[in-house]
Design a protein around this motif. Sequence first.
Motif, PDB file in Angstrom:
ATOM      1  N   LYS A  91       0.849  -1.190   0.000  1.00 58.41           N
ATOM      2  CA  LYS A  91       0.000   0.000   0.000  1.00 58.41           C
ATOM      3  C   LYS A  91       0.883   1.238   0.000  1.00 58.41           C
ATOM      4  CE  LYS A  91      -3.666   2.285   2.621  1.00 58.41           C
ATOM      5  NZ  LYS A  91      -4.498   2.215   3.840  1.00 58.41           N
ATOM      6  N   PHE A  92       0.642   2.116  -0.973  1.00 58.59           N
ATOM      7  CA  PHE A  92       1.345   3.391  -1.087  1.00 58.59           C
ATOM      8  C   PHE A  92       0.403   4.476  -0.556  1.00 58.59           C
ATOM      9  CE2 PHE A  92       3.084   0.640  -4.248  1.00 58.59           C
ATOM     10  CZ  PHE A  92       4.402   1.015  -4.443  1.00 58.59           C
ATOM     11  N   ALA A  93       0.779   5.152   0.510  1.00 53.01           N
ATOM     12  CA  ALA A  93      -0.062   6.204   1.080  1.00 53.01           C
ATOM     13  C   ALA A  93       0.828   7.320   1.591  1.00 53.01           C
ATOM     14  CB  ALA A  93      -0.927   5.644   2.201  1.00 53.01           C
ATOM     15  N   ASN A  94       0.867   8.434   0.863  1.00 52.39           N
ATOM     16  CA  ASN A  94       1.752   9.540   1.234  1.00 52.39           C
ATOM     17  C   ASN A  94       1.054  10.618   2.056  1.00 52.39           C
ATOM     18  OD1 ASN A  94       0.239  10.885  -0.673  1.00 52.39           O
ATOM     19  ND2 ASN A  94       1.907  11.141  -2.143  1.00 52.39           N
ATOM     20  N   GLY A  95      -0.217  10.429   2.399  1.00 52.44           N
ATOM     21  CA  GLY A  95      -0.940  11.403   3.197  1.00 52.44           C
ATOM     22  C   GLY A  95      -1.512  12.555   2.396  1.00 52.44           C
ATOM     23  N   VAL A  96      -1.232  12.601   1.106  1.00 52.10           N
ATOM     24  CA  VAL A  96      -1.748  13.670   0.253  1.00 52.10           C
ATOM     25  C   VAL A  96      -2.678  13.085  -0.806  1.00 52.10           C
ATOM     26  CG1 VAL A  96      -1.124  15.501  -1.375  1.00 52.10           C
ATOM     27  CG2 VAL A  96       0.316  15.068   0.625  1.00 52.10           C
ATOM     28  N   ASP A  97      -2.174  12.103  -1.546  1.00 57.70           N
ATOM     29  CA  ASP A  97      -2.955  11.468  -2.602  1.00 57.70           C
ATOM     30  C   ASP A  97      -3.769  10.314  -2.030  1.00 57.70           C
ATOM     31  OD1 ASP A  97      -1.722  12.986  -4.820  1.00 57.70           O
ATOM     32  OD2 ASP A  97       0.077  11.878  -4.247  1.00 57.70           O
ATOM     33  N   ALA A  98      -4.776   9.891  -2.789  1.00 63.44           N
ATOM     34  CA  ALA A  98      -5.522   8.698  -2.400  1.00 63.44           C
ATOM     35  C   ALA A  98      -4.553   7.518  -2.401  1.00 63.44           C
ATOM     36  CB  ALA A  98      -6.666   8.456  -3.379  1.00 63.44           C
ATOM     37  N   PRO A  99      -4.661   6.622  -1.421  1.00 65.06           N
ATOM     38  CA  PRO A  99      -3.755   5.465  -1.382  1.00 65.06           C
ATOM     39  C   PRO A  99      -3.859   4.615  -2.645  1.00 65.06           C
ATOM     40  CG  PRO A  99      -4.956   5.659   0.677  1.00 65.06           C
ATOM     41  CD  PRO A  99      -5.586   6.631  -0.291  1.00 65.06           C
ATOM     42  N   THR A 100      -2.759   4.050  -3.051  1.00 65.57           N
ATOM     43  CA  THR A 100      -2.706   3.098  -4.154  1.00 65.57           C
ATOM     44  C   THR A 100      -2.287   1.759  -3.573  1.00 65.57           C
ATOM     45  OG1 THR A 100      -2.130   4.783  -5.780  1.00 65.57           O
ATOM     46  CG2 THR A 100      -1.584   2.506  -6.339  1.00 65.57           C
ATOM     47  N   VAL A 101      -3.025   0.712  -3.933  1.00 64.41           N
ATOM     48  CA  VAL A 101      -2.712  -0.624  -3.438  1.00 64.41           C
ATOM     49  C   VAL A 101      -2.315  -1.488  -4.618  1.00 64.41           C
ATOM     50  CG1 VAL A 101      -3.628  -2.676  -2.288  1.00 64.41           C
ATOM     51  CG2 VAL A 101      -4.300  -0.401  -1.504  1.00 64.41           C
ATOM     52  N   VAL A 102      -1.199  -2.190  -4.470  1.00 69.42           N
ATOM     53  CA  VAL A 102      -0.752  -3.144  -5.478  1.00 69.42           C
ATOM     54  C   VAL A 102      -0.790  -4.524  -4.829  1.00 69.42           C
ATOM     55  CG1 VAL A 102       1.099  -3.826  -7.047  1.00 69.42           C
ATOM     56  CG2 VAL A 102       0.771  -1.406  -6.484  1.00 69.42           C
ATOM     57  N   SER A 103      -1.582  -5.419  -5.423  1.00 73.21           N
ATOM     58  CA  SER A 103      -1.681  -6.787  -4.935  1.00 73.21           C
ATOM     59  C   SER A 103      -0.927  -7.700  -5.887  1.00 73.21           C
ATOM     60  CB  SER A 103      -3.145  -7.223  -4.855  1.00 73.21           C
ATOM     61  OG  SER A 103      -3.847  -6.415  -3.946  1.00 73.21           O
ATOM     62  N   LEU A 104      -0.068  -8.538  -5.333  1.00 69.53           N
ATOM     63  CA  LEU A 104       0.669  -9.531  -6.107  1.00 69.53           C
ATOM     64  C   LEU A 104       0.060 -10.894  -5.779  1.00 69.53           C
ATOM     65  CD1 LEU A 104       4.323  -8.246  -5.489  1.00 69.53           C
ATOM     66  CD2 LEU A 104       2.701  -7.560  -7.272  1.00 69.53           C
ATOM     67  N   PRO A 105      -0.942 -11.320  -6.569  1.00 70.30           N
ATOM     68  CA  PRO A 105      -1.645 -12.563  -6.238  1.00 70.30           C
ATOM     69  C   PRO A 105      -0.793 -13.798  -6.508  1.00 70.30           C
ATOM     70  CG  PRO A 105      -2.479 -11.650  -8.293  1.00 70.30           C
ATOM     71  CD  PRO A 105      -1.478 -10.676  -7.759  1.00 70.30           C
ATOM     72  N   PHE A 106      -1.107 -14.859  -5.805  1.00 72.71           N
ATOM     73  CA  PHE A 106      -0.447 -16.155  -5.964  1.00 72.71           C
ATOM     74  C   PHE A 106       1.064 -16.062  -5.772  1.00 72.71           C
ATOM     75  CE2 PHE A 106      -4.240 -16.161  -8.720  1.00 72.71           C
ATOM     76  CZ  PHE A 106      -5.017 -17.037  -7.990  1.00 72.71           C
ATOM     77  N   THR A 107       1.483 -15.229  -4.822  1.00 73.81           N
ATOM     78  CA  THR A 107       2.907 -15.092  -4.509  1.00 73.81           C
ATOM     79  C   THR A 107       3.423 -16.367  -3.845  1.00 73.81           C
ATOM     80  OG1 THR A 107       2.749 -12.697  -4.238  1.00 73.81           O
ATOM     81  CG2 THR A 107       4.603 -13.786  -3.161  1.00 73.81           C
ATOM     82  N   GLU A 108       4.596 -16.792  -4.272  1.00 68.76           N
ATOM     83  CA  GLU A 108       5.284 -17.912  -3.640  1.00 68.76           C
ATOM     84  C   GLU A 108       6.762 -17.568  -3.530  1.00 68.76           C
ATOM     85  OE1 GLU A 108       4.298 -22.021  -4.520  1.00 68.76           O
ATOM     86  OE2 GLU A 108       2.804 -21.279  -5.955  1.00 68.76           O
TER      87      GLU A 108
END
Length: 137
Positions: A91-108
């Motif tokens: 989760k990218f959240a700098n307190g100014v912009d709306a948070p951006t979430v990057v999900s890496l599915p099926f990680t092993e």
Amino acid sequence: MLINGQEFSYADLTFSFLGNFNVAGVTAIEWKKTAAKQNLMGAGREPVARSRGGSEYTGSATLMTKDFFALVKAAGYLDLTEIPAFTLTVKFANGVDAPTVVSLPFTEFLESGLSGSRGDIEMSVQVPIIFAQPIYS
């Protein structure tokens, strides 16, 4: 062009995986997509077309030793390479912009192990990972 003056930094990231929603000991993260492409040769010395194949998603997570052991414990003391696929979330959240979430599915995890040497102030382990196509939201 200056939009808001606040860029994302590593301090703005939070990580969650394997049921832990704030893994604080991730000291580095990397993910990338590699696309299989090849020039096709015909008459002459220059390519006449290009073929495309599949994509690969790879990367690594560098963990502090305490978090490495916490993962092993959370997985019932399995080797990291034996842990079933899970979703790694950044989760990218700098307190100014709306948070951006990057999900890496099926990680092993692809490797498991530790190394250290005399004089190390910090011990960490870099673990290669594979995953499916990232989901940005």
